[in-house]
Design a protein around this motif. Structure first.
Motif, PDB file in Angstrom:
ATOM      1  N   UNK A  26       0.845  -1.215   0.000  1.00 31.12           N
ATOM      2  CA  UNK A  26       0.000   0.000   0.000  1.00 31.12           C
ATOM      3  C   UNK A  26       0.876   1.258   0.000  1.00 31.12           C
ATOM      4  N   UNK A  27       1.918   1.209   0.793  1.00 29.66           N
ATOM      5  CA  UNK A  27       2.803   2.383   0.864  1.00 29.66           C
ATOM      6  C   UNK A  27       3.410   2.654  -0.510  1.00 29.66           C
ATOM      7  N   UNK A  28       3.901   1.589  -1.120  1.00 33.75           N
ATOM      8  CA  UNK A  28       4.555   1.755  -2.421  1.00 33.75           C
ATOM      9  C   UNK A  28       3.553   2.275  -3.459  1.00 33.75           C
ATOM     10  N   UNK A  29       2.333   1.707  -3.427  1.00 31.66           N
ATOM     11  CA  UNK A  29       1.315   2.183  -4.383  1.00 31.66           C
ATOM     12  C   UNK A  29       0.995   3.656  -4.185  1.00 31.66           C
ATOM     13  N   UNK A  30       0.831   4.026  -2.915  1.00 32.70           N
ATOM     14  CA  UNK A  30       0.531   5.441  -2.619  1.00 32.70           C
ATOM     15  C   UNK A  30       1.612   6.358  -3.170  1.00 32.70           C
ATOM     16  N   UNK A  31       2.851   5.942  -2.946  1.00 32.89           N
ATOM     17  CA  UNK A  31       3.971   6.782  -3.417  1.00 32.89           C
ATOM     18  C   UNK A  31       3.928   6.862  -4.942  1.00 32.89           C
ATOM     19  N   UNK A  32       3.710   5.717  -5.549  1.00 33.29           N
ATOM     20  CA  UNK A  32       3.689   5.710  -7.023  1.00 33.29           C
ATOM     21  C   UNK A  32       2.546   6.557  -7.567  1.00 33.29           C
ATOM     22  N   UNK A  33       1.470   6.614  -6.798  1.00 34.62           N
ATOM     23  CA  UNK A  33       0.333   7.462  -7.238  1.00 34.62           C
ATOM     24  C   UNK A  33       0.630   8.944  -7.018  1.00 34.62           C
ATOM     25  N   UNK A  34       1.743   9.208  -6.380  1.00 35.54           N
ATOM     26  CA  UNK A  34       2.126  10.622  -6.188  1.00 35.54           C
ATOM     27  C   UNK A  34       1.510  11.257  -4.961  1.00 35.54           C
ATOM     28  N   UNK A  35       1.024  10.442  -4.018  1.00 36.99           N
ATOM     29  CA  UNK A  35       0.461  11.042  -2.790  1.00 36.99           C
ATOM     30  C   UNK A  35       1.588  11.650  -1.950  1.00 36.99           C
ATOM     31  N   UNK A  36       1.400  12.862  -1.462  1.00 39.44           N
ATOM     32  CA  UNK A  36       2.458  13.454  -0.633  1.00 39.44           C
ATOM     33  C   UNK A  36       2.586  12.710   0.702  1.00 39.44           C
ATOM     34  N   UNK A  37       3.794  12.675   1.228  1.00 40.00           N
ATOM     35  CA  UNK A  37       4.003  11.969   2.500  1.00 40.00           C
ATOM     36  C   UNK A  37       5.153  12.578   3.288  1.00 40.00           C
ATOM     37  N   UNK A  38       5.124  12.273   4.564  1.00 47.27           N
ATOM     38  CA  UNK A  38       6.284  12.574   5.418  1.00 47.27           C
ATOM     39  C   UNK A  38       6.825  11.216   5.864  1.00 47.27           C
ATOM     40  N   UNK A  39       8.028  11.215   6.445  1.00 42.24           N
ATOM     41  CA  UNK A  39       8.512   9.953   7.013  1.00 42.24           C
ATOM     42  C   UNK A  39       8.401  10.043   8.534  1.00 42.24           C
ATOM     43  N   UNK A  40       7.817   9.008   9.087  1.00 40.39           N
ATOM     44  CA  UNK A  40       7.694   8.960  10.560  1.00 40.39           C
ATOM     45  C   UNK A  40       8.546   7.844  11.130  1.00 40.39           C
ATOM     46  N   UNK A  41       9.022   8.083  12.333  1.00 41.92           N
ATOM     47  CA  UNK A  41       9.737   7.054  13.082  1.00 41.92           C
ATOM     48  C   UNK A  41       8.685   6.084  13.623  1.00 41.92           C
ATOM     49  N   UNK A  42       8.989   4.793  13.618  1.00 37.77           N
ATOM     50  CA  UNK A  42       8.033   3.823  14.184  1.00 37.77           C
ATOM     51  C   UNK A  42       8.473   3.499  15.602  1.00 37.77           C
ATOM     52  N   UNK A  43       7.741   4.035  16.573  1.00 39.68           N
ATOM     53  CA  UNK A  43       8.151   3.868  17.969  1.00 39.68           C
ATOM     54  C   UNK A  43       7.800   2.485  18.503  1.00 39.68           C
TER      55      UNK A  43
END
Ligand code: GLU
Length: 547
Positions: free
Chosen positions: A175-192
């Motif tokens: 899902x993450x990869x698809x979202x990125x490929x679709x050009x959805x903007x994102x930030x990177x978060x640390x996974x606590x």
């Protein structure tokens, strides 16, 4: 699809590894390293100078290294010239960093020392976190995050992106990869992996041993758009690679320490020592509050340079609020420089550092009064070159004359302490300059004797029959007394107090008339010296102006 694919998709051009950077920036073998890490906001806050002093002293005490790192990851806030102001402020107060970057040139082997130039390094570290499943792209929009906060507020929950509220942490890699490929903007978060209910021990050099709740927030480590890291992440990477041993920063950062501890632990990096410095506070009426840039001009370092405080006064006043034993040390070691003082974090007030302008002013007066006139001349000229054309002109016209004025009541056991800062000087000495004396719209500050005929009579008798510019001080004063007797004034105050009706006034009244006639002021430094510096010709000219 694996985390590695995700990391590769986000950072296709990052081909270095953390190990590469570890080699590039090797251990400093235990050497103490401190750093001041200001954000270029366009001014230097007094708190920044206070922290810089702590950084500087710890480095000096330990033969260590003091670095300047510019934290410009929040580029929206960046102000042109701001970096220059930071360098200037440190230079002004003699806190020269050992490692820094200026005009694109690095001094030191652990640069770049400007965060926006370190993007590739941060990306390498973030890429690693994504690969090991400890960071992920988050696609939540601002509206979604606002909604989350409103809901949490409404339900009286702790606000933030954590646990079950961290929606994107549960997306599959696909899902993450698809979202990125679709050009959805994102930030990177640390996974606590932290648990807020669980406490851990945290040692702060100032506050001692503390118990803090673990971090459980999936906080943002890289922003969208400029792809720059946030402070939390950048400081980890920089302080690790620059081999910082002491992180000295304002106590407002203490609450985010759990985030930093979790990051350091995730990478397996050694935690630096933390020195959370207290807020600078001031009295307002009966209450005490944080010093604020908006309300208090003294919160900004330009206040001190604009007024022309000598730099030692500013440094001394800050040193007194850095360690409670500094003043005592300084009294015992008056000739030692503040750099020789041994800083002790436990002698730092943890409740707030109380800053008092009154105290600075007293220190400053004292420091200026002990300087040689020639030094005050040079320092005030330096100040005037930047801030006052008029004082600059007065000084440059005749430096020796200016120095002689400054020398009145100096270099004696109890020197005169009338100068608090250099911008005051013109107001204190203008009457020693004929052009200013003539042109100034001045008020003669006559005191007890105000009758102009009597004033003229006193002045004419004195300057025609008694005053001689070659007299020494005793002779000079004896002649003033003789004048008193001649004109019916008591030549000493005691006699006058015993029988005031016998006299027209006393020696103080006569001195005042002489003083006011040549300066217009009733309160000046030593009259004998003033008369001597003016000389008979100029005195007579001044007297002729009295109408
Ligand atoms: N850039 C941060 C600030 O200006 C620095 C905090 C720190 O020294 O780590 O507050």
């Amino acid at each position: 699809m694996t985390n590695k694919d995700l990391a590769e998709l986000i950072f296709p051009n990052i081909d270095k590894t953390i190990e590469d950077y570890e080699k590039m920036y090797p251990s400093r073998n235990g050497r103490v390293v401190t750093r001041i890490a200001p954000s270029p906001t366009g001014y230097m806050h007094i708190g920044g100078m206070y922290q810089s002093l702590v950084d500087y002293i710890i480095a000096k005490n330990n033969n260590g290294i003091f670095m300047l790192r510019i934290e410009d990851t929040d580029q929206k806030r960046e102000v042109e010239e701001a970096v220059k102001l930071i360098h200037e402020a440190l230079d002004t107060y003699g806190l020269h960093p050992d490692e820094f970057e200026r005009d694109g040139k690095c001094t030191g082997n652990y640069g770049p020392y400007v965060q926006s130039e370190r993007k590739e390094i941060y990306h390498t570290f973030i890429k690693h976190l994504i690969e090991i499943g400890r960071a992920y792209p988050c696609f939540c929009t601002k509206e979604e995050l606002d909604e989350l906060r409103v809901m949490q507020d409404h339900k009286k929950l702790r606000t933030g992106y954590y646990g079950k509220y961290a929606k994107c942490r549960n997306l599959s890699v696909e899902e993450m990869i698809n979202n990125i490929k679709e050009g959805k903007p994102y930030v990177i978060r640390f996974k606590s992996m932290g648990d807020f209910e669980h406490k851990f021990k945290f040692h702060d050099e100032v506050k001692g041993d503390l118990e803090l709740s673990e971090n459980d927030e999936d906080f943002v480590i890289m922003k969208s758009g400029d792809l720059l890291p946030t402070y939390h992440f950048a400081h980890l990477v920089d302080d690790h690679l620059m081999r910082t041993t002491y992180v000295i920063r304002g106590e407002e950062w203490l609450s985010s320490a759990p985030k930093h501890v979790e990051l350091f632990n995730t990478f397996g990096f050694e935690l630096p020592k933390y020195v959370h410095t207290p807020l600078i506070i001031k009295k307002e009426g009966n209450s005490i509050r944080k010093i604020s840039k908006r309300k208090d001009p003294e919160a900004t370092m330009s206040y001190y340079s604009d007024l022309g405080y000598p730099k030692e006064a500013v440094v001394e006043s800050l040193m007194t609020i850095i360690n409670s034993n500094y003043e005592e040390w300084h009294t015992q070691n008056p000739d030692k420089s503040f750099e020789e003082f041994t800083y002790n974090p436990t002698k730092m007030s943890s409740g707030g550092a109380y800053y008092d302008l009154e105290k600075l002013n007293n220190l400053s007066k004292d420091i200026i009064s002990k300087k040689k006139a020639s030094v005050v001349c040079e320092e005030s000229l330096e100040w005037a070159k930047k801030h006052s054309e008029s004082l600059k002109e007065m000084i440059e016209r005749d430096k020796d004359y200016y120095t002689s004025i400054l020398n009145i009541e100096r270099e004696q056991e109890k020197p005169r302490k009338d100068i608090v800062y250099y911008s005051m000087i013109e107001d204190l000495i203008w009457y020693m300059y004929d052009d200013k004396f003539k042109s100034k719209d001045k008020e003669y500050e006559w005191k007890n004797i105000t009758d102009i005929d009597e004033i003229k009579n006193i002045l004419n008798t004195y300057f025609n029959d008694y005053y001689d510019e070659n007299d020494d001080k005793d002779t000079w004063f004896n002649k003033v007394k003789e004048l008193c007797e001649k004109l019916g004034y008591a030549s000493n105050i005691k006699d006058y107090k015993k029988e005031p009706e016998k006299y027209k006034g006393n020696v103080a009244d006569i001195s005042t008339v002489i003083r006011v006639s040549v300066t217009s002021k009733s309160n000046t430094p030593d009259l004998y010296e003033i008369l001597k510096l003016l000389g008979t010709e100029r005195i007579k000219e001044r007297i002729s102006l009295i109408k």
